[in-house]
Design an enzyme around this catalytic site. Sequence first.
Site, mmCIF file in Angstrom:
data_model
loop_
_atom_site.group_PDB
_atom_site.id
_atom_site.type_symbol
_atom_site.label_atom_id
_atom_site.label_comp_id
_atom_site.label_asym_id
_atom_site.label_seq_id
_atom_site.Cartn_x
_atom_site.Cartn_y
_atom_site.Cartn_z
ATOM 1 N N GLU A 1 3.912 -4.441 12.490
ATOM 2 C CA GLU A 1 2.975 -3.334 12.274
ATOM 3 C C GLU A 1 1.836 -3.893 11.441
ATOM 4 O O GLU A 1 1.997 -4.152 10.242
ATOM 5 C CB GLU A 1 3.691 -2.177 11.561
ATOM 6 C CG GLU A 1 4.994 -1.729 12.237
ATOM 7 C CD GLU A 1 4.781 -1.165 13.630
ATOM 8 O OE1 GLU A 1 3.671 -0.682 13.919
ATOM 9 O OE2 GLU A 1 5.721 -1.229 14.448
ATOM 10 N N LYS B 1 12.393 -6.977 1.447
ATOM 11 C CA LYS B 1 11.506 -7.624 0.477
ATOM 12 C C LYS B 1 10.266 -6.751 0.307
ATOM 13 O O LYS B 1 9.418 -6.678 1.197
ATOM 14 C CB LYS B 1 11.059 -9.012 0.952
ATOM 15 C CG LYS B 1 10.322 -9.740 -0.177
ATOM 16 C CD LYS B 1 9.437 -10.863 0.294
ATOM 17 C CE LYS B 1 7.994 -10.486 0.441
ATOM 18 N NZ LYS B 1 7.321 -10.001 -0.769
ATOM 19 N N ASN C 1 0.805 -1.238 0.000
ATOM 20 C CA ASN C 1 0.000 0.000 0.000
ATOM 21 C C ASN C 1 0.830 1.277 0.000
ATOM 22 O O ASN C 1 0.377 2.295 -0.527
ATOM 23 C CB ASN C 1 -1.022 -0.022 1.149
ATOM 24 C CG ASN C 1 -0.392 -0.088 2.515
ATOM 25 O OD1 ASN C 1 0.665 -0.687 2.693
ATOM 26 N ND2 ASN C 1 -1.032 0.513 3.496
ATOM 27 N N SER D 1 5.412 -8.260 -3.770
ATOM 28 C CA SER D 1 5.780 -8.650 -5.139
ATOM 29 C C SER D 1 4.974 -7.899 -6.206
ATOM 30 O O SER D 1 5.380 -7.871 -7.367
ATOM 31 C CB SER D 1 5.705 -10.157 -5.344
ATOM 32 O OG SER D 1 4.737 -10.729 -4.556
ATOM 33 N N GLY E 1 2.311 -5.553 7.565
ATOM 34 C CA GLY E 1 1.375 -6.294 6.723
ATOM 35 C C GLY E 1 0.182 -6.750 7.542
ATOM 36 O O GLY E 1 -0.166 -6.142 8.562
ATOM 37 N N SER E 2 -0.420 -7.842 7.128
ATOM 38 C CA SER E 2 -1.657 -8.286 7.774
ATOM 39 C C SER E 2 -1.370 -8.947 9.123
ATOM 40 O O SER E 2 -0.274 -9.467 9.361
ATOM 41 C CB SER E 2 -2.375 -9.268 6.862
ATOM 42 O OG SER E 2 -1.589 -10.431 6.724
ATOM 43 N N CYS F 1 -3.495 1.369 6.699
ATOM 44 C CA CYS F 1 -3.736 0.675 7.978
ATOM 45 C C CYS F 1 -4.383 1.567 9.008
ATOM 46 O O CYS F 1 -5.115 1.098 9.861
ATOM 47 C CB CYS F 1 -2.404 0.140 8.509
ATOM 48 S SG CYS F 1 -1.136 1.407 8.654
HETATM 49 P P1 NAP Z 1 0.340 -9.486 3.792
HETATM 50 O O1 NAP Z 1 -0.433 -10.379 2.930
HETATM 51 O O2 NAP Z 1 0.592 -9.892 5.186
HETATM 52 O O3 NAP Z 1 1.710 -9.180 3.001
HETATM 53 C C1 NAP Z 1 2.661 -8.273 3.475
HETATM 54 C C2 NAP Z 1 4.045 -8.712 3.049
HETATM 55 O O4 NAP Z 1 4.356 -9.948 3.663
HETATM 56 C C3 NAP Z 1 4.187 -8.942 1.543
HETATM 57 O O5 NAP Z 1 5.444 -8.488 1.132
HETATM 58 C C4 NAP Z 1 4.065 -10.434 1.425
HETATM 59 O O6 NAP Z 1 4.702 -10.967 0.282
HETATM 60 C C5 NAP Z 1 4.777 -10.879 2.684
HETATM 61 N N1 NAP Z 1 4.429 -12.218 3.132
HETATM 62 C C6 NAP Z 1 3.232 -12.838 3.028
HETATM 63 N N2 NAP Z 1 3.297 -14.078 3.553
HETATM 64 C C7 NAP Z 1 4.558 -14.250 3.995
HETATM 65 C C8 NAP Z 1 5.246 -15.322 4.635
HETATM 66 N N3 NAP Z 1 4.648 -16.475 4.932
HETATM 67 N N4 NAP Z 1 6.549 -15.160 4.955
HETATM 68 C C9 NAP Z 1 7.173 -14.004 4.699
HETATM 69 N N5 NAP Z 1 6.580 -12.961 4.075
HETATM 70 C C10 NAP Z 1 5.280 -13.073 3.746
HETATM 71 O O7 NAP Z 1 -0.350 -8.041 3.904
HETATM 72 P P2 NAP Z 1 -1.166 -7.260 2.755
HETATM 73 O O8 NAP Z 1 -2.550 -7.762 2.750
HETATM 74 O O9 NAP Z 1 -0.407 -7.228 1.520
HETATM 75 O O10 NAP Z 1 -1.132 -5.783 3.392
HETATM 76 C C11 NAP Z 1 -2.221 -5.190 3.940
HETATM 77 C C12 NAP Z 1 -2.227 -5.340 5.457
HETATM 78 O O11 NAP Z 1 -1.119 -4.638 6.001
HETATM 79 C C13 NAP Z 1 -3.459 -4.725 6.081
HETATM 80 O O12 NAP Z 1 -3.935 -5.552 7.112
HETATM 81 C C14 NAP Z 1 -2.917 -3.420 6.672
HETATM 82 O O13 NAP Z 1 -3.676 -2.916 7.752
HETATM 83 C C15 NAP Z 1 -1.539 -3.818 7.079
HETATM 84 N N6 NAP Z 1 -0.664 -2.654 7.184
HETATM 85 C C16 NAP Z 1 -0.246 -2.271 8.425
HETATM 86 C C17 NAP Z 1 0.522 -1.130 8.562
HETATM 87 C C18 NAP Z 1 0.959 -0.641 9.916
HETATM 88 O O14 NAP Z 1 1.846 0.200 9.962
HETATM 89 N N7 NAP Z 1 0.385 -1.125 11.006
HETATM 90 C C19 NAP Z 1 0.891 -0.402 7.423
HETATM 91 C C20 NAP Z 1 0.460 -0.844 6.181
HETATM 92 C C21 NAP Z 1 -0.313 -1.973 6.059
HETATM 93 P P3 NAP Z 1 3.986 -11.198 -1.142
HETATM 94 O O15 NAP Z 1 2.606 -10.635 -1.035
HETATM 95 O O16 NAP Z 1 4.830 -10.495 -2.098
HETATM 96 O O17 NAP Z 1 3.975 -12.676 -1.346
#
Ligand code: NAP
Length: 474
Positions: free
Chosen positions: A231, A158, A135, A161, A209-210, A265
């Site tokens: 985060e 990383k 994002n 992707s 991330g999530s 987020c």
């Molecule tokens: P995500 O699915 O958890 O992915 C985030 C990152 O983690 C991507 O680079 C992803 O790689 C990687 N990843 C996924 N599975 C992994 C694993 N098993 N091992 C290592 N790395 C892995 O999150 P998203 O859905 O893209 O992002 C949105 C989420 O992020 C929302 O919930 C949002 O609230 C949260 N967020 C939080 C903040 C904060 O500061 N609190 C800021 C921004 C976003 P690939 O997708 O490339 O495979």
Amino acid sequence: MATITVTNPATGETVGEVQQATAADVDEAFARARGAQRQWAALPARKRARVLRRFAKVVVDKRDELLDLIQSENGKNRASALEEVMDVALTSLYYAQTGPKATRTRGRFTALPLVSSTREQRPPKGVVGVIAPFNYPLALAVSDAVPALIAGNAVVVKPDSQTPLSALRAAELLREAGLPEDVFIVVPGSGAEVGQAIVRQCDFLMFTGSTATGKKLAAQAGERLIDYSMELGGKNPMIVADDAPLERAINAATHACFSNSGQLCISIERIYVHRAVADDFIAGFVDRTTQMRVGAGRDWGIDMGSQISKEHTDKIAMLVDDALTHGARALTGGHRTGETFFEPTILTDVPADAALYTQEVFGPVVYIEVVDSLDQAVEKANDTEYGLNASVWASAATGRRLAKRLEAGTVNINDGYAPAWSAMGAPMGGWKQSGAGRRHGEHGITKFTEPRNVTRMRGVTVGGVMDFARRRLR
Ligand code: NAP
């Protein structure tokens, strides 16, 4: 060699092709980073800070190019892209200014002041792994790396992707600012392969991330006994009190809810408005929202861009349809307007059994509930597994009173999210399922160090001091 094709989700155009890293590439990146880190850490902290100060200037100078790049791989509107560029520059300047002091060696309290002295040293962790989401492809891949670098670490990043280009460009700009080779390495690739290879060998894991992924990675970091910062997601509430500056609340609510296409987020997904001002607030907010310009392109007048992908838009549409089926009403929006576009949407009458009542949408969707008291508003605001950000619109006294009761890492009084985020001096992060650890503030850099307590005795040992005390007490 496998490649990642980067597509502009707002237009469908191909904007780049990058080589997809493998686990073996990550191993090699870590070996190079470990070699480079030793020399980098040997420099005085103020010299490292100087590089990051120059980086801030380079980023600002290349602003337009970076805005184009961010928009092209993410589909967001230009103003949201600008928030990223400003965040990277501000973070770099903030930690260039404060980082060396926060990580310097300090004298500390000792039980034997006359015969011993204690120094707290803060050497770097080593190689920090950063795993970032889609994002904010520039800010979330780079801003957390900045304090890690100033503290003397190397960083392996990383990016998501779907959005690797901004991070790759940032690596070039860091080099241009004087960062030695291999101190900041970007490895684009999947979470399953590249992300996991980072988790297996980094000395500190900085993940954004999530919540679902964060929990898995925290467990893995726990197995290795390495520190981490997670985060994660949010379901952020806004409270509009009966003494709120209403016109300002109405004007700011669209930004609070729909900035970055709602893929933020800390954006607002729930609004609790006091009955005394509810009609005026809702009418004004709906009116402003219907006037928003949604679309693709560089025009600064566009208020909202696309979602990241068709799949993500499908998920948003599914959650909204589910809420409507359960009896919710759309005051405006509620539909997708293309493969990757979704209207800014305000819902009301959302029942508790609709999935989006509690689940993060991560899209341009907010629901409103009218409340009879501020106590009820606080109770509802806190009734969530998340605790990332909250917004309160009220007089100063009411705002401060409510803020003390909110279970959230940041509370913005009379704005949505930006003031607390950009207040770099204070920690920022999530309560409950929204995270563990913090970014920003002194902790945002000291977490990238491994404290060492060095205590020197002069002339005697503790055993000698104890013998002396025993003789006196006999
Ligand atoms: P995500 O699915 O958890 O992915 C985030 C990152 O983690 C991507 O680079 C992803 O790689 C990687 N990843 C996924 N599975 C992994 C694993 N098993 N091992 C290592 N790395 C892995 O999150 P998203 O859905 O893209 O992002 C949105 C989420 O992020 C929302 O919930 C949002 O609230 C949260 N967020 C939080 C903040 C904060 O500061 N609190 C800021 C921004 C976003 P690939 O997708 O490339 O495979």
